[in-house]
Write an enzyme that holds these catalytic residues in place. Structure first.
Site, PDB file in Angstrom:
ATOM      1  N   LYS A 117       0.862  -1.191   0.000  1.00 46.47           N
ATOM      2  CA  LYS A 117       0.000   0.000   0.000  1.00 46.47           C
ATOM      3  C   LYS A 117       0.888   1.227   0.000  1.00 46.47           C
ATOM      4  O   LYS A 117       2.017   1.183   0.496  1.00 46.47           O
ATOM      5  CB  LYS A 117      -0.872   0.024   1.263  1.00 46.47           C
TER       6      LYS A 117
HETATM    7  N1  GLU Z   1      -7.208   0.025  -3.305  1.00 46.60           N
HETATM    8  C1  GLU Z   1      -7.951  -1.158  -3.612  1.00 46.60           C
HETATM    9  C2  GLU Z   1      -8.006  -2.074  -2.402  1.00 46.60           C
HETATM   10  O1  GLU Z   1      -7.873  -1.632  -1.295  1.00 46.60           O
HETATM   11  C3  GLU Z   1      -7.458  -1.832  -4.877  1.00 46.60           C
HETATM   12  C4  GLU Z   1      -6.052  -2.338  -4.820  1.00 46.60           C
HETATM   13  C5  GLU Z   1      -5.539  -2.865  -6.144  1.00 46.60           C
HETATM   14  O2  GLU Z   1      -6.302  -2.975  -7.087  1.00 46.60           O
HETATM   15  O3  GLU Z   1      -4.342  -3.155  -6.208  1.00 46.60           O
HETATM   16  O4  GLU Z   1      -8.270  -3.237  -2.517  1.00 46.60           O
END
Ligand code: GLU
Length: 434
Positions: A117
């Protein structure tokens, strides 16, 4: 743990509620499933993090420095995967907690991806387009040593969208000297995005809701239905909440109330969702929508509805408001919207929780499809994307229910157990280096 090294905890990672909740819930799951303590110890700690200063020139000519982060929690199964969040509360610990949820999410739904993240501590709505572009590009440059289609692949999250992802892709590609679409997902279709990616998180929320309804009815815990007999309330009317509202509205479900950061609206007969979406597109908020009455913000979580979808921010349901929550099924559209304490109270009351790592996994599943389509330079129809999304989620749902029934635990723990079963086996096979 060896008694030669007492557990001092961490001063670095665990300062946020979301990280502590993620670890607490994981530890509960680990205890129930009897997880190897050495594997448990490793999963509790993120693999690596980068903290960067991101200086940009604002439109008024002054220079401002923002703080940015990228955390890779676990990359045993494949490249790190997870969004980039622009939010004023972002900090290292929050990003680490969210990265841990991504590890669990990817493992649960069977993707060959790890968990990561990123984030910048900024209020995205304060930025002009030019400032947002400069911030995204400079941040990408600062963390580019971590990124790559085989290393770490960002995506949108709160405060970022397909345009930000196009800037990430371009910045990385400029450094390489050729187009590298596989470095990021959630891109616009024109630069290698996937059909159905923008709607995928919300569709996943609705698919898992449908699977849950079917399951609960079969177990005599209904009757529930995803049609005009059902009511719903949604916290958050952004990328996840608005499209989930539309999908449910298309199925006849009455959306009684919705909220965003500025306000909440209610209409007991059901909101006219297409009109509300049109209204928010022009006004930037649901507040003041003529087809509804105003509602105090916090009450959107406290209505007597069949389905409650917290699709905004973590910690929305905690020990302070949990006693007022009356919904029968809660679909966690956001990451970590229910704290570990509140989860216990809800499950004791018989509320059925569809855990975030299952409920909102549609986004990362279609991110994976996008990455895969990009690597093969072969793109699928939207029907194909949705059909495969449904299949992947249905398989994951069955896995979670398997743990739920086997261990007679809560759904949150069941999802973490199902996820950890896959991840821990992979970790054991790969072994501990050196
Ligand atoms: N931000 C989204 C999540 O929390 C998508 C993450 C992604 O597609 O890599 O799942």
């Amino acid at each position: 743990m060896s008694n030669r090294h007492s557990d001092l905890g961490s001063h670095l990672w665990d300062s946020s509620a979301i990280f502590r909740n993620a670890v607490t819930q994981f530890e509960q799951a680990a205890t129930i499933m009897g997880l190897d303590p050495n594997i448990k110890e490793r999963i509790k700690h993120p693999k690596r993090a980068l903290i960067v200063s991101v200086p940009i020139r604002l439109d008024d000519g002054t220079v401002k420095v923002f703080e940015g982060y990228r955390v890779q929690h676990n990359i045993t199964l494949g490249p790190g995967k997870g969004g980039i969040r622009f939010h004023p509360h972002v900090n290292l610990s929050e990003v680490a907690g969210l990265a841990m949820l991504m590890t669990m999410k990817c493992s649960l739904v069977g993707l060959p991806l790890g968990g990561a993240k990123g984030g910048i501590r900024v209020n995205a709505s304060d930025l002009s387009r030019q400032e947002a572009q400069a911030l995204t590009r400079r941040y990408t440059m600062e963390i580019s040593s971590l990124l790559g289609p085989e290393k770490d692949i960002p995506a949108p999250d709160i405060g970022t969208d397909a345009q930000n992802m196009a800037w990430v892709m371009d910045t990385y590609s400029q450094q390489k000297g050729y187009a590298v679409p596989g470095v990021v997902t959630g891109k616009p279709i024109e630069v290698g995005g996937s059909l159905g990616r923008a709607e995928s998180t919300s569709r996943g929320v609705v698919y898992t809701l449908e699977d849950s309804v079917k399951y609960l009815n079969a177990k005599g815990r209904g009757p529930f239905s995803v049609d005009s007999k059902a009511t719903a309330a949604i916290q958050g009317f952004g990328k996840v909440g608005a499209i989930a509202a539309q999908e449910l509205h298309d199925r006849g479900v009455k959306i009684i109330a919705v909220s965003d950061v500025q306000g909440a609206v209610i209409n007991q007969r059901g909101l006219d969702v297409p009109a509300l979406i049109q209204y928010t597109n022009s006004k930037g908020t649901v507040k003041g929508f003529p087809g509804a009455e105003a509602l105090p913000l916090e009450q959107v979580l406290e209505l007597a509805v069949d389905f409650l979808i917290p699709a905004a921010i973590d910690g929305a349901i905690d020990e302070h408001n949990v006693s007022r929550v009356k919904a029968r099924i809660i679909a966690e559209g956001a990451n970590g919207p229910i704290t570990a304490d509140a989860q216990k109270v809800l499950e004791e009351k018989g509320v059925f929780i569809i855990p975030d790592i299952l409920c909102n996994a549609g986004g990362v599943i279609v991110s994976y499809f996008e990455w895969e389509q990009g690597l093969q330079s072969f793109f699928w129809s939207e029907e194909e994307v949705n059909k495969r999304l449904r299949e992947v989620l249905a398989r994951a749902f069955t896995k979670v229910i398997g743990s739920y029934e086997h261990y007679r635990c809560g759904m949150k723990e069941a999802a973490l157990i199902a996820s950890t079963e896959t991840l821990s086996k992979a970790m054991l096979y790969r072994g501990l280096f050196p």
